[in-house]
Structure formats: structure tokens, C-alpha cells
Design a protein around this motif. Structure first.
Motif, PDB file in Angstrom:
ATOM      1  N   ARG A 173      -9.151  14.101  -1.548  1.00  0.00           N
ATOM      2  CA  ARG A 173      -9.684  13.721  -0.237  1.00  0.00           C
ATOM      3  C   ARG A 173     -10.510  14.893   0.286  1.00  0.00           C
ATOM      4  N   ILE A 226       0.846  -1.197   0.000  1.00  0.00           N
ATOM      5  CA  ILE A 226       0.000   0.000   0.000  1.00  0.00           C
ATOM      6  C   ILE A 226       0.877   1.241   0.000  1.00  0.00           C
ATOM      7  N   LEU A 227       0.732   2.061  -1.027  1.00  0.00           N
ATOM      8  CA  LEU A 227       1.451   3.330  -1.082  1.00  0.00           C
ATOM      9  C   LEU A 227       0.686   4.389  -0.279  1.00  0.00           C
ATOM     10  N   SER A 228       1.427   5.325   0.268  1.00  0.00           N
ATOM     11  CA  SER A 228       0.849   6.282   1.208  1.00  0.00           C
ATOM     12  C   SER A 228       0.580   7.631   0.569  1.00  0.00           C
ATOM     13  N   PRO A 229      -0.551   8.261   0.921  1.00  0.00           N
ATOM     14  CA  PRO A 229      -0.787   9.629   0.415  1.00  0.00           C
ATOM     15  C   PRO A 229       0.246  10.612   0.930  1.00  0.00           C
ATOM     16  N   GLU A 230       0.753  10.370   2.142  1.00  0.00           N
ATOM     17  CA  GLU A 230       1.728  11.292   2.717  1.00  0.00           C
ATOM     18  C   GLU A 230       3.020  11.349   1.919  1.00  0.00           C
ATOM     19  N   THR A 231       3.329  10.306   1.167  1.00  0.00           N
ATOM     20  CA  THR A 231       4.501  10.323   0.289  1.00  0.00           C
ATOM     21  C   THR A 231       4.096  10.544  -1.168  1.00  0.00           C
ATOM     22  N   PHE A 244       1.855   8.944  -2.885  1.00  0.00           N
ATOM     23  CA  PHE A 244       1.587   7.669  -3.562  1.00  0.00           C
ATOM     24  C   PHE A 244       2.737   7.271  -4.487  1.00  0.00           C
ATOM     25  N   TYR A 251      -2.869  14.699  -3.387  1.00  0.00           N
ATOM     26  CA  TYR A 251      -1.589  14.132  -2.977  1.00  0.00           C
ATOM     27  C   TYR A 251      -0.830  13.666  -4.213  1.00  0.00           C
ATOM     28  N   GLY A 267      -6.352   0.694   0.247  1.00  0.00           N
ATOM     29  CA  GLY A 267      -5.467   1.786   0.606  1.00  0.00           C
ATOM     30  C   GLY A 267      -6.168   3.116   0.742  1.00  0.00           C
ATOM     31  N   THR A 300      -4.751   7.036  -8.397  1.00  0.00           N
ATOM     32  CA  THR A 300      -3.962   8.132  -7.827  1.00  0.00           C
ATOM     33  C   THR A 300      -3.490   9.122  -8.886  1.00  0.00           C
TER      34      THR A 300
END
Length: 346
Positions: free
Chosen positions: A292, A120-125, A127, A281, A318, A150
Motif C-alpha cells: 500500500r 472480505i479479509l482485512s489488511p489490519e489482521t 489478510f 500486511y 477489498g 495478498t
């Protein structure tokens, strides 16, 4: 319905969001397609319907478009069939799908009895892919580029890092022709185990025709073809594959990608209006954007009541209930949407 215990509906697609009278911002098919010249090419093939489809000319056209050998091309009934063939042809011990992304690859793998792991890739990075996050023992890895939903375009060098001598690397490039110049495409790369999937659905508006293709080494193509039904691609679909590979089509697609960049920037500017509580993101590069927003489910229903359909995000592993995917459209359509959007959130 293909679900895991975590509840994600892997069979949910944007077309389920669209209803009569709604402006479609849920499906990632370019507006105003297919163009008239393409319709004429497809229509002209109808006189050959009494004969079984012959793929030679279409294989040659697609191969020439990517400077590959026809033995490196497999024509499919859309990209979705390619995922089914992958699930049937290969027997990985540890398949991994990088999410959030198009759910059809995982659904196909699970339907074929594979136990699928997720990265799972993160929105904080933003994606963005970290190749080191993929388990080293994964012997089949699936990732989209640019990724649905994304809209992130991964670096080709990062994807190359995923390649292993004993691994099949599947890169879904269904939206790559929407990126001007296709700078991060691997469709022309010679990487052991690489399988690139392409679709004619998005840029040319051919979702109902079902036509796509796989680009891979001849040995991998043979394995996939061995589990494919006879005559999988219809005569009209073959005509479309030929027409969409010629110089005129490539020029039109290149211009459409440039137009899309302008239209996407216009949409992002409106979505980012101050005080609306909307977050994006990463750097979107596809024909859609992911946002979001608090109360996304209620916002989506309110948009429907006012005539606009957008794609819910909570069916993508995710993501959660506060995500929406919005297709890029010409500025006039976007302006009408943004007026409603800003009225609702403002």
C-alpha cells in the motif's frame, strides 16, 4: 467485462499491464521459464498432433505426483477452465468467495448466473482467514492459498474448519508449489466436498499453453467432467503435465521455491526502506508481494514511464486505489526496479 455495481473489474488481469519494452513485474509467472528441457518435451509431442489427445498417461503422472488415484484428477485448460466448470456443474444456493483474491472464480460464478456473496479479509489482521467469518449456510466457498494478490498462506487447519458435509470447498492452490515443502496444501487431504485446483502456469511459464488440473473425490470429478467439452487439453499440454510431474521437475520446482524465498526477502527489504511510506500486511509467501502506497496510480504510471510494469490493486474486491502487486524477480532485476522505485518515492 464482469462487474458488480461496486465497480470492480473482475476481468482485469496482470497481463493487461504489460507493454512492449517494459520489465514485467505485473504477471506472476516465474522468470526464465519454461526451461529448455520442458520446451523439448513439449516440442517432441508435436509429431502426434494428427491424433486426438489421449489423457491416460498425463492423468497417471499427475495422480502419482500427488499420491492420488487417476479417478481423482481432472485435467483442464488452465485453472481458469476449472472455475468455469465449477460454476456450471454445481448449483449452490449461497456461494461465497473470500477476498481479496483472484477474481476469475467470482467472474465465472456470476457469468453462470450465481448470486455471489463476499467475505472480505482485512489488511489490519494481515489478510488472515477467520473461518468463523464465512457464513455457515454457504454451500460453496472459494479461497486461494497462497492467495493472489495478498500472498498470504492460510493454515491448512483453518481451511479444514471451512469444510461441511453439505458444502463444496474450493481451494485454489495455483501458487502452492512456490512455497517450499507446500506445508499448508490440502491436495492430499481426504475432506468431503474438497476441490483443489492446481496450475502449471506459474512455476513453469506455460500461460500460453493452458494446462492445469483439479483434485477431488471421484464423484465431484465426474460432475465437473460432465460439463467439460471433449478433448479440452491439447497434446502439447498433456506432454507438459507429464513432464512437470516427474522427479526432475519436482526437484527443479523445489529449488525454485527456495530461490523465490530469498528473492522475495530481497524485494521486501528494498520496499521497506525507511521514509518511503510503503506498507505491507501479513506474511507474503507467494511469488509476489502486495503493498500500500499513497498515490499508487500515479506511482504505477511513473514506473511505466521508466520501464517497469506492476499490477494495479484496485480491481480486487477489498482493495482500493492505493494498492500495488509486485512480482518477485531475480535480485538483479529487483535492484534495477528498486532504484527507480526509491527515486520516485524518495
Amino acid at each position: 467485462m464482469t462487474q458488480r455495481p461496486d465497480g470492480f473489474d473482475l476481468d482485469h488481469h496482470g497481463d493487461l499491464e504489460v507493454g512492449h519494452g517494459l520489465v514485467d513485474l505485473a504477471v506472476n509467472v516465474r522468470a526464465g521459464t519454461p526451461p529448455g528441457w520442458l520446451v523439448e518435451e513439449i516440442t517432441g509431442s508435436l509429431s502426434d498432433l494428427a491424433s486426438y489427445p489421449r489423457q491416460d498417461a498425463a492423468l497417471a503422472a499427475v495422480a502419482a505426483r500427488h499420491r492420488r488415484d487417476p479417478a481423482q484428477i481432472l485435467l483442464t485448460a488452465g485453472a481458469a477452465e476449472a472455475f468455469v466448470l465449477i460454476a456450471r456443474a454445481f448449483r449452490p444456493k449461497h456461494p461465497v468467495v473470500v477476498h481479496p483474491q483472484f477474481t476469475e472464480p467470482e467472474a465465472a460464478l456470476r457469468s453462470a448466473g450465481h448470486l455471489v456473496d463476499r467475505v472480505i479479509l482485512s489488511p489490519e489482521t494481515g489478510f488472515v482467514l477467520d473461518p468463523q467469518a464465512v457464513p455457515r449456510d454457504a454451500d460453496l466457498v472459494v479461497i486461494g492459498n497462497p492467495t493472489n494478490p495478498t500472498s498470504v498462506l492460510h493454515r491448512a487447519d483453518d481451511l479444514r474448519e471451512l469444510a461441511r458435509p453439505d458444502r463444496i470447498l474450493v481451494v485454489d492452490e495455483a501458487f502452492m508449489d512456490a512455497v517450499p515443502g507446500e506445508p499448508e496444501s490440502l491436495v492430499g487431504a481426504s475432506i468431503p466436498g474438497l476441490v483443489v485446483i492446481r496450475s502449471l502456469t506459474k512455476t513453469w511459464g506455460l500461460a500460453g499453453l493452458r494446462v492445469g488440473y483439479v483434485v477431488a473425490a471421484p464423484g465431484l470429478i465426474e460432475q465437473l467432467a460432465a460439463v467439460q467439452p471433449h478433448w479440452p487439453v491439447s497434446t502439447p499440454a498433456l506432454a507438459a503435465a507429464i513432464a512437470c510431474s516427474n522427479e526432475r521437475a519436482l526437484g527443479d520446482a523445489a529449488q525454485a521455491a527456495v530461490d523465490l524465498e530469498r528473492q522475495r526477502a530481497h524485494l521486501l527489504t528494498g520496499l521497506g526502506a525507511a521514509g518511503l511510506g510503503v506498507s505491507t500486511y501479513g506474511v507474503p509467501r507467494g511469488p509476489f508481494v502486495l503493498v500500500r502506497v499513497d498515490g499508487a496510480a500515479e506511482v504505477r504510471e511513473a514506473l511505466r514511464e521508466r520501464g517497469f510494469a506492476v499490477r494495479r490493486g484496485d480491481t480486487f474486491p477489498g482493495l482500493g486505489p492505493d494498492w500495488l502487486r509486485i512480482a518477485v524477480r531475480p535480485e538483479s532485476v529487483t535492484d534495477a526496479f528498486l532504484k527507480v522505485w526509491q527515486d520516485l518515492l524518495g
